[in-house]
Design a protein around this motif. Sequence first.
Motif, PDB file in Angstrom:
ATOM      1  N   LEU A 119       2.847   6.549   5.720  1.00 33.57           N
ATOM      2  CA  LEU A 119       3.017   5.349   4.906  1.00 33.57           C
ATOM      3  C   LEU A 119       2.167   4.193   5.451  1.00 33.57           C
ATOM      4  O   LEU A 119       1.542   3.463   4.677  1.00 33.57           O
ATOM      5  CB  LEU A 119       4.483   4.920   4.861  1.00 33.57           C
ATOM      6  CG  LEU A 119       5.430   5.773   4.039  1.00 33.57           C
ATOM      7  CD1 LEU A 119       6.857   5.240   4.152  1.00 33.57           C
ATOM      8  CD2 LEU A 119       5.007   5.818   2.580  1.00 33.57           C
ATOM      9  N   GLN A 120       2.155   4.036   6.766  1.00 32.18           N
ATOM     10  CA  GLN A 120       1.372   2.965   7.376  1.00 32.18           C
ATOM     11  C   GLN A 120      -0.126   3.185   7.148  1.00 32.18           C
ATOM     12  O   GLN A 120      -0.868   2.226   6.942  1.00 32.18           O
ATOM     13  CB  GLN A 120       1.665   2.880   8.874  1.00 32.18           C
ATOM     14  CG  GLN A 120       3.037   2.351   9.184  1.00 32.18           C
ATOM     15  CD  GLN A 120       3.388   2.464  10.662  1.00 32.18           C
ATOM     16  OE1 GLN A 120       2.692   3.117  11.441  1.00 32.18           O
ATOM     17  NE2 GLN A 120       4.492   1.834  11.042  1.00 32.18           N
ATOM     18  N   ALA A 121      -0.555   4.412   7.174  1.00 37.76           N
ATOM     19  CA  ALA A 121      -1.974   4.714   6.999  1.00 37.76           C
ATOM     20  C   ALA A 121      -2.442   4.435   5.569  1.00 37.76           C
ATOM     21  O   ALA A 121      -3.602   4.081   5.359  1.00 37.76           O
ATOM     22  CB  ALA A 121      -2.260   6.158   7.373  1.00 37.76           C
ATOM     23  N   THR A 122      -1.533   4.607   4.594  1.00 43.82           N
ATOM     24  CA  THR A 122      -1.921   4.375   3.198  1.00 43.82           C
ATOM     25  C   THR A 122      -1.711   2.923   2.767  1.00 43.82           C
ATOM     26  O   THR A 122      -2.181   2.535   1.707  1.00 43.82           O
ATOM     27  CB  THR A 122      -1.136   5.305   2.249  1.00 43.82           C
ATOM     28  OG1 THR A 122       0.255   5.081   2.417  1.00 43.82           O
ATOM     29  CG2 THR A 122      -1.480   6.768   2.507  1.00 43.82           C
ATOM     30  N   ALA A 123      -1.019   2.133   3.590  1.00 42.50           N
ATOM     31  CA  ALA A 123      -0.748   0.727   3.220  1.00 42.50           C
ATOM     32  C   ALA A 123      -1.951  -0.168   3.471  1.00 42.50           C
ATOM     33  O   ALA A 123      -2.870   0.070   4.105  1.00 42.50           O
ATOM     34  CB  ALA A 123       0.451   0.212   4.009  1.00 42.50           C
TER      35      ALA A 123
END
Length: 123
Positions: A119-123
Motif C-alpha cells: 500500500l505504501q509503495a502504491t501511494a
Amino acid sequence: MKKNNIIYWTTTSLFSVMMLLSASMYFTSPEVQAGFIKMGFHDAFRIELGLAKIIGALVLMIPFFKGSIKEWAYAGFGITLISASILHASIGDPVSKIAAPIIFLGILAASHIFWKKRLQATA
C-alpha cells in the motif's frame, strides 16, 4: 516492489488456503465436530466460525476488498488464532495443537506487514 508482492501473495495464499481447508473440516469432519463439543462449544459456534473463516479468507485473497474490511479480516483472524492457542492449552491438548495457531499467526502477520508495504509503495 516485486519482492514485497511475492512475499505478500505467498503468505496470504498459504494462510487463506489453510483457513479454507480448516473451514471445510468444520463442516465435514466428525472429529472436528467432536472437538468443539469437547471444548464446550455449541454446534452453532462451529458453523459460525467456519463461515467467518471462509469470508475472511476471501476478503484477504480478492483484491477488490480494500482498507477497513481487510483490516477487520486480519484482526479477526488474529483474535481467532490467539484464542485457539489459549483454548488448546487450557484443555491440555498437545504442544502441536497449541503451537499451530501461533505459527499461522506469524504467517498472518507477515501477510499484513507486506500488504501495508504494498500500500505504501502504491501511494
